[in-house]
Design an enzyme around this catalytic site. Sequence first.
Site, PDB file in Angstrom:
ATOM      1  N   LYS A  79       0.847  -1.192   0.000  1.00 27.69           N
ATOM      2  CA  LYS A  79       0.000   0.000   0.000  1.00 27.69           C
ATOM      3  C   LYS A  79       0.882   1.240   0.000  1.00 27.69           C
ATOM      4  CE  LYS A  79      -3.921   2.089   2.511  1.00 27.69           C
ATOM      5  NZ  LYS A  79      -4.848   1.955   3.659  1.00 27.69           N
ATOM      6  N   SER A 160      -9.888   2.448   2.848  1.00 33.12           N
ATOM      7  CA  SER A 160      -8.964   3.082   1.923  1.00 33.12           C
ATOM      8  C   SER A 160      -8.063   2.110   1.184  1.00 33.12           C
ATOM      9  CB  SER A 160      -8.094   4.081   2.685  1.00 33.12           C
ATOM     10  OG  SER A 160      -7.260   3.411   3.622  1.00 33.12           O
ATOM     11  N   SER A 184     -10.391   0.346   7.266  1.00 28.14           N
ATOM     12  CA  SER A 184      -9.796   0.407   5.929  1.00 28.14           C
ATOM     13  C   SER A 184      -9.086  -0.860   5.472  1.00 28.14           C
ATOM     14  CB  SER A 184      -8.827   1.591   5.832  1.00 28.14           C
ATOM     15  OG  SER A 184      -9.536   2.803   5.749  1.00 28.14           O
TER      16      SER A 184
END
Length: 499
Positions: A79, A160, A184
């Site tokens: 990420k 997210s 998230s």
Amino acid sequence: MSELTDLGVKAIRDGVASGDFSAREVAEAFNANVAAAGALNAFIVATPEKALAAADAVDEARSAGKQLGPMAGVPIGMKDLFCTDGVQTTAASHILEGFVPRYESTVSANLWKAGAGMLGKLNLDQFAMGSSNETSYFGNVVSPWRTAGGGNAAMSPGGSSGGSSAAVSARLCPAATGTDTGGSIRQPAAFAGITGVKPTYGRCSRWGVVAFASSLDQAGPMARNVEDCAIMLEAMAGFDPKDATSLDMPVPNWAEMLDADLTGKRVGIPREYRMDGMDAEILDNWERGKTMLRDAGAEIVDISLPHTKYALPAYYIIAPAEASSNLARYDGVRFGLREMPSDKDGERAGLQDMYAATRSEGFGDEVKRRILIGTYVLSAGFYDAYYNQAQKVRALVAQDFEKAWGSCDVILAPTTPTASFPLGSLDDDPLTMYLNDVFAVPASLAGLPAMSVPAGMNSQGLPLGLQLVAKPFDEQGLMNAGLAIEQRAGFTARPDRWW
């Protein structure tokens, strides 16, 4: 070698160790999938050379008879919130575009040390602020899932960590890192039909992770099954003196101790999570989850978490307040974007004008919204009325869980109030978007370990997840319950390839 991309973390690691295939073959297969999946927009930047270099190192170590790490030969997605030495790290924001750290986050360094390789930096909601992966400066991530019956609407992969969920689900990587501030990891895992674990706050170091809300942010693994998440979490976790909130305690061998027999365990069902107007298919999936855990030997008990309804409002005061403070550092002076406006006479503007222009241009609308909220609730005259009150509510939410542990060992709830939704459908309704986190936020406020496990499909052919929450530091009990659901749900659905 396309069949290699159907393998998970354990299968790849064991196959490389036994010589069934080489780490380079695995890296090449996944690199090819990443290169062919531009339509998903899951990666901000691909790093095929990093994946190959790590693979070659593993193959050489194996040839030399050296002991291999627990993630040896496994290429993963990172990420783009984790700083990676020599590779751009943006948090999906224009204000950090072009920022190349000269250091490695502790979590990513731990993974490289364990033998993993990096396929690239994954897209996300800007500064991890979002529930649909529509706030990235680098464009929306598109879920690999489509609705049944030939629907062509682009669906949300969740947020997210939407780049992570989309990439794992689409077989672009066997696993990926995520971060969870208020859901998230869990919400995108549910939307994409994969497994995601948010460990106890402090299990994974926050050092080198671009901060959103420091008292809530926690890194965790996202993979296609519970065992792969356990293997990856072992590699990620551990004490870090560079993080003042890091837990100074040993990392258990979670994967080796996984056990789906829940005999003698009690599973709490919070009555406050059954809300008016809930999707009937979400409720049905929850009922199936109770049946699965009962079949595994657990006793199902009703519990009360009375302050649940205040958790989401408290979160959306505390998290923006911390974001307002954390994001104050982005001023155009030290790194990333710098905007230098000219005044009306053509002269260069002053320092304050540069700050304003840089932040106005660099931050997206959702980030600006949360900075404004956070600055407001921290301002003189409102600090006590909002921020302090929210912190008191947070303490009450944590107390609810503490009381609940007197009558149960783990809690079962839906992960999300709905399945995935079409991209753009909630653009004009941020409050409804925030409600996506309604079931995930309480565990985040209390710092508890929680996870989402795929448990079924809705009538539109979209995945549905079940959430489990456990006591502090009891990742083992959490993942054991997750394994019990996984084995009984038999979830093998995968998106049809259209990209």
